[in-house]
Write an enzyme that holds these catalytic residues in place. Structure first.
Site, PDB file in Angstrom:
ATOM      1  N   SER A 122      43.709  37.179  31.783  1.00  0.00           N
ATOM      2  CA  SER A 122      43.741  38.580  32.192  1.00  0.00           C
ATOM      3  C   SER A 122      43.718  39.515  30.981  1.00  0.00           C
ATOM      4  O   SER A 122      44.115  39.147  29.878  1.00  0.00           O
ATOM      5  CB  SER A 122      44.998  38.836  33.015  1.00  0.00           C
ATOM      6  OG  SER A 122      46.127  38.492  32.244  1.00  0.00           O
ATOM      7  N   GLU A 177      38.284  36.316  26.219  1.00  0.00           N
ATOM      8  CA  GLU A 177      37.413  36.432  27.395  1.00  0.00           C
ATOM      9  C   GLU A 177      38.299  36.880  28.547  1.00  0.00           C
ATOM     10  O   GLU A 177      39.103  36.097  29.060  1.00  0.00           O
ATOM     11  CB  GLU A 177      36.765  35.068  27.702  1.00  0.00           C
ATOM     12  CG  GLU A 177      35.902  34.524  26.588  1.00  0.00           C
ATOM     13  CD  GLU A 177      34.655  35.356  26.320  1.00  0.00           C
ATOM     14  OE1 GLU A 177      34.316  36.211  27.152  1.00  0.00           O
ATOM     15  OE2 GLU A 177      34.032  35.155  25.272  1.00  0.00           O
ATOM     16  N   CYS A 237      35.664  35.789  37.004  1.00  0.00           N
ATOM     17  CA  CYS A 237      35.661  36.952  36.119  1.00  0.00           C
ATOM     18  C   CYS A 237      34.338  37.707  36.216  1.00  0.00           C
ATOM     19  O   CYS A 237      34.298  38.910  36.047  1.00  0.00           O
ATOM     20  CB  CYS A 237      35.916  36.508  34.685  1.00  0.00           C
ATOM     21  SG  CYS A 237      34.758  35.241  34.132  1.00  0.00           S
TER      22      CYS A 237
HETATM   23  P1  NAD Z   1      46.487  34.933  33.039  1.00  0.00           P
HETATM   24  O1  NAD Z   1      46.254  35.953  31.976  1.00  0.00           O
HETATM   25  O2  NAD Z   1      47.614  35.128  33.965  1.00  0.00           O
HETATM   26  O3  NAD Z   1      46.717  33.501  32.374  1.00  0.00           O
HETATM   27  C1  NAD Z   1      45.757  32.899  31.531  1.00  0.00           C
HETATM   28  C2  NAD Z   1      46.446  31.952  30.577  1.00  0.00           C
HETATM   29  O4  NAD Z   1      47.287  32.693  29.712  1.00  0.00           O
HETATM   30  C3  NAD Z   1      47.342  30.919  31.236  1.00  0.00           C
HETATM   31  O5  NAD Z   1      47.160  29.681  30.580  1.00  0.00           O
HETATM   32  C4  NAD Z   1      48.732  31.427  30.961  1.00  0.00           C
HETATM   33  O6  NAD Z   1      49.671  30.396  30.903  1.00  0.00           O
HETATM   34  C5  NAD Z   1      48.531  32.038  29.587  1.00  0.00           C
HETATM   35  N1  NAD Z   1      49.506  33.027  29.131  1.00  0.00           N
HETATM   36  C6  NAD Z   1      50.283  33.863  29.859  1.00  0.00           C
HETATM   37  N2  NAD Z   1      51.044  34.620  29.020  1.00  0.00           N
HETATM   38  C7  NAD Z   1      50.716  34.263  27.754  1.00  0.00           C
HETATM   39  C8  NAD Z   1      51.141  34.679  26.459  1.00  0.00           C
HETATM   40  N3  NAD Z   1      52.064  35.619  26.266  1.00  0.00           N
HETATM   41  N4  NAD Z   1      50.575  34.087  25.384  1.00  0.00           N
HETATM   42  C9  NAD Z   1      49.631  33.133  25.528  1.00  0.00           C
HETATM   43  N5  NAD Z   1      49.203  32.688  26.730  1.00  0.00           N
HETATM   44  C10 NAD Z   1      49.738  33.251  27.828  1.00  0.00           C
HETATM   45  O7  NAD Z   1      45.091  34.773  33.827  1.00  0.00           O
HETATM   46  P2  NAD Z   1      44.788  33.897  35.135  1.00  0.00           P
HETATM   47  O8  NAD Z   1      45.394  34.559  36.324  1.00  0.00           O
HETATM   48  O9  NAD Z   1      45.074  32.461  34.877  1.00  0.00           O
HETATM   49  O10 NAD Z   1      43.190  34.032  35.201  1.00  0.00           O
HETATM   50  C11 NAD Z   1      42.569  35.101  35.824  1.00  0.00           C
HETATM   51  C12 NAD Z   1      42.081  36.118  34.806  1.00  0.00           C
HETATM   52  O11 NAD Z   1      41.246  35.472  33.854  1.00  0.00           O
HETATM   53  C13 NAD Z   1      41.227  37.190  35.444  1.00  0.00           C
HETATM   54  O12 NAD Z   1      41.550  38.429  34.876  1.00  0.00           O
HETATM   55  C14 NAD Z   1      39.811  36.776  35.081  1.00  0.00           C
HETATM   56  O13 NAD Z   1      38.882  37.818  35.071  1.00  0.00           O
HETATM   57  C15 NAD Z   1      40.015  36.179  33.718  1.00  0.00           C
HETATM   58  N6  NAD Z   1      38.932  35.257  33.391  1.00  0.00           N
HETATM   59  C16 NAD Z   1      38.040  35.638  32.439  1.00  0.00           C
HETATM   60  C17 NAD Z   1      36.969  34.804  32.121  1.00  0.00           C
HETATM   61  C18 NAD Z   1      35.964  35.208  31.071  1.00  0.00           C
HETATM   62  O14 NAD Z   1      35.228  34.347  30.595  1.00  0.00           O
HETATM   63  N7  NAD Z   1      35.868  36.479  30.704  1.00  0.00           N
HETATM   64  C19 NAD Z   1      36.835  33.571  32.773  1.00  0.00           C
HETATM   65  C20 NAD Z   1      37.777  33.204  33.723  1.00  0.00           C
HETATM   66  C21 NAD Z   1      38.833  34.064  34.018  1.00  0.00           C
END
Ligand code: NAD
Length: 479
Positions: free
Chosen positions: A233, A254, A288
């Site tokens: 995110s 990303e 995404c």
């Molecule tokens: P999220 O941000 O909640 O979690 C993603 C990852 O970050 C998880 O592994 C989580 O454990 C980790 N995380 C959480 N807090 C952290 C911190 N402080 N430091 C390091 N890591 C941490 O996202 P999600 O709900 O798993 O995925 C959905 C989001 O991902 C959506 O916003 C989507 O658009 C995005 N996404 C982007 C792409 C791209 O290529 N641009 C691809 C897939 C998903």
């Protein structure tokens, strides 16, 4: 889910060993279809993360000396083992994150391509010779791996992201510490089993499962981490960007999207409609690059809404193992609340629900909104559900301006037979990716994949990761 999986407790993979979390802590992973228990996983601590970084750093000294032939062989073996364990991987994508089998198979096939493409990188870690102004000087650049790469992956496409980012980092000679989404640890653990069996040296790939919010900073802020690649995110991405800036750690981010599709009056709706449906309903919009905004030129608007509404009513919501099923459960209670809030807020402020809007268990029906205005949350924020808004436009120029009216900039699409407008759009849309007469959902192993603004920094893909995950050293020889 079989009994074996139900009782499974996943472990970390550190320095080539499977191990429990410090003090044996675990957490529950739920099947999003019905919130039943899927498995338990080691709940990593800061100390676990530091052990993993130490292991990766120690392993780097030897791993950087491995030959292209070795790394290529290990990666190709990973692809073979993935094929041999296809059923397990696909079952995991279905039961751990609620992928319909159609999406799970798409992801599996894409994942294989990612690994094979990475194998091709091993022989291409190249510098160049450089002319020198100093007489008698032989001057060159040498491309070197960075060291320890932190890979952080989201829940929605865990196999695509794991295969691409881990394989690319390993291909060019880095070692890896991987923090997978707390909602998809099993998929990564299966991949780690495959990497280990393929022959990669101990410590070259390490996995710590746990809560990203608790232990993520122990990874991204670690002094021995040389590169961070994060997919997730925008909020978490911003936080990681700040940590990396403080430590001068290079990174790619990303992040989220609000990808627009513009449909001009000369478009062929017979061709557009199935692609439009694919771009928002695949995996229930938890993509995404899903298209959550459609801008349709007036002459086609009513027909577009009519046809889209009919398609939305027919999108498969059956058994996840039925190949006709498209709509997945929304992954967690928190994420379901967000999708519900976006729809409720739009309705309360005057939007029309042209299709869907209701829930069947943890699944949101394919939902289309019209009469959406700027004050509605769904207009500008990422919903990450099977929800899209359709807006009428009076001209191409209005479509471009509205498509650009967003802090995000990930994917985009335009449907038209006018080559001038199509290329004008491609050049002027503020997005990292643009597809002419194709859906916003498109990814390949070797393309520069990524976005701008709130959608991230940098690109990923074989060429982009070659640049990002290595650095050039300038070397001269006085002849
Ligand atoms: P999220 O941000 O909640 O979690 C993603 C990852 O970050 C998880 O592994 C989580 O454990 C980790 N995380 C959480 N807090 C952290 C911190 N402080 N430091 C390091 N890591 C941490 O996202 P999600 O709900 O798993 O995925 C959905 C989001 O991902 C959506 O916003 C989507 O658009 C995005 N996404 C982007 C792409 C791209 O290529 N641009 C691809 C897939 C998903």
């Amino acid at each position: 889910m079989d009994a074996k999986t139900e009782t499974k407790t996943l472990q970390h993979f550190i320095g080539g060993q499977w191990c429990d979390a410090e003090q044996g802590a675990t957490f529950e992973v739920l099947n999003p279809l019905d919130d039943s228990l899927y498995c338990h996983a080691a709940k990593g601590s800061g100390a676990d993360m530091r052990r993993a970084v130490d292991a990766a750093k120690t392993a780097f000294a030897g791993y950087r000396e491995t030959t292209p032939t070795e790394r290529e062989r290990w990666l190709l073996r990973v692809a073979e083992l993935m094929e041999a364990r296809q059923k397990e991987l696909v079952d995991c994508l279905i039961d751990e994150i609620g992928s319909p089998v159609q999406k799970a198979m798409f992801e599996f096939t894409k994942g294989l391509t990612m690994v094979r493409a990475a194998a091709g990188m091993c022989r291409n870690v190249r510098g160049e010779t450089i002319p020198s102004d100093r007489p008698g000087t032989f001057s060159m650049s040498v491309r070197e791996p960075l060291g320890v790469v932190a890979v952080i992956t989201p829940f929605n496409v865990p196999l695509i992201k794991t295969t691409r980012l881990v394989a690319n980092a390993l291909a060019v000679g880095n070692t890896v510490v991987h923090l997978p989404s707390e909602m998809a640890p099993h998929l990564t653990v299966l991949f780690a089993e495959i990497v280990a069996e393929a022959g990669f040296p101990a410590g070259s790939y390490n996995v710590v499962t746990g809560m990203g919010a608790e232990i993520g900073d122990d990874l991204t802020g670690h002094a021995d981490v040389d590169f961070v690649t994060f997919t997730g995110s925008s909020v978490v991405g911003q936080h990681i960007n700040e940590i990396c800036a403080r430590n001068k750690t290079p990174n790619t981010l990303e992040l989220g999207g609000k990808s627009p599709t513009v449909v001009l009056a000369d478009a062929d709706l017979d061709k557009v409609m199935p692609l439009a449906a694919r771009s928002i309903f695949m995996f229930a919009g938890q993509a995404c690059i899903g298209s959550s905004r459609f801008y349709v030129e007036r002459p086609l608007y009513d027909e577009f809404v009519k046809r889209f509404t009919m398609i939305a009513g027919k999108v498969g919501m059956g058994d996840l193992r039925d190949p006709n099923t498209v709509i997945a459960p929304i992954i967690s209670e928190r994420q379901r609340s967000r999708v519900q809030d976006h729809i409720a807020d739009a309705v309360a402020k005057g939007a029309t629900v042209a299709a869907g809007g209701a829930w069947e268990g943890n699944r949101c029906q394919p939902t289309l909104l019209t009469d959406v205005t700027e004050e509605m949350t769904v207009c500008k924020s990422e919903t990450f559900g099977p929800v899209s808004a359709i807006y009428p436009i009076d001209s191409y120029e209005e479509g471009l301006a509205k498509a650009n009216d967003t802090p995000f900039g990930l994917s985009s699409a335009i449907f038209t037979r006018d080559i001038d407008k199509a290329f004008h759009f491609a050049r002027n849309i503020g997005a990292g990716m643009c597809h002419i007469n194709g859906p916003t959902i498109h990814d390949e192993a070797h393309v520069p994949f990524g976005g701008n603004g709130e959608s991230g920094v940098g690109r990923e893909g074989t060429d982009a990761d070659m640049e990002a995950m290595t650095e050039l050293k300038w070397v001269t020889v006085q002849l």
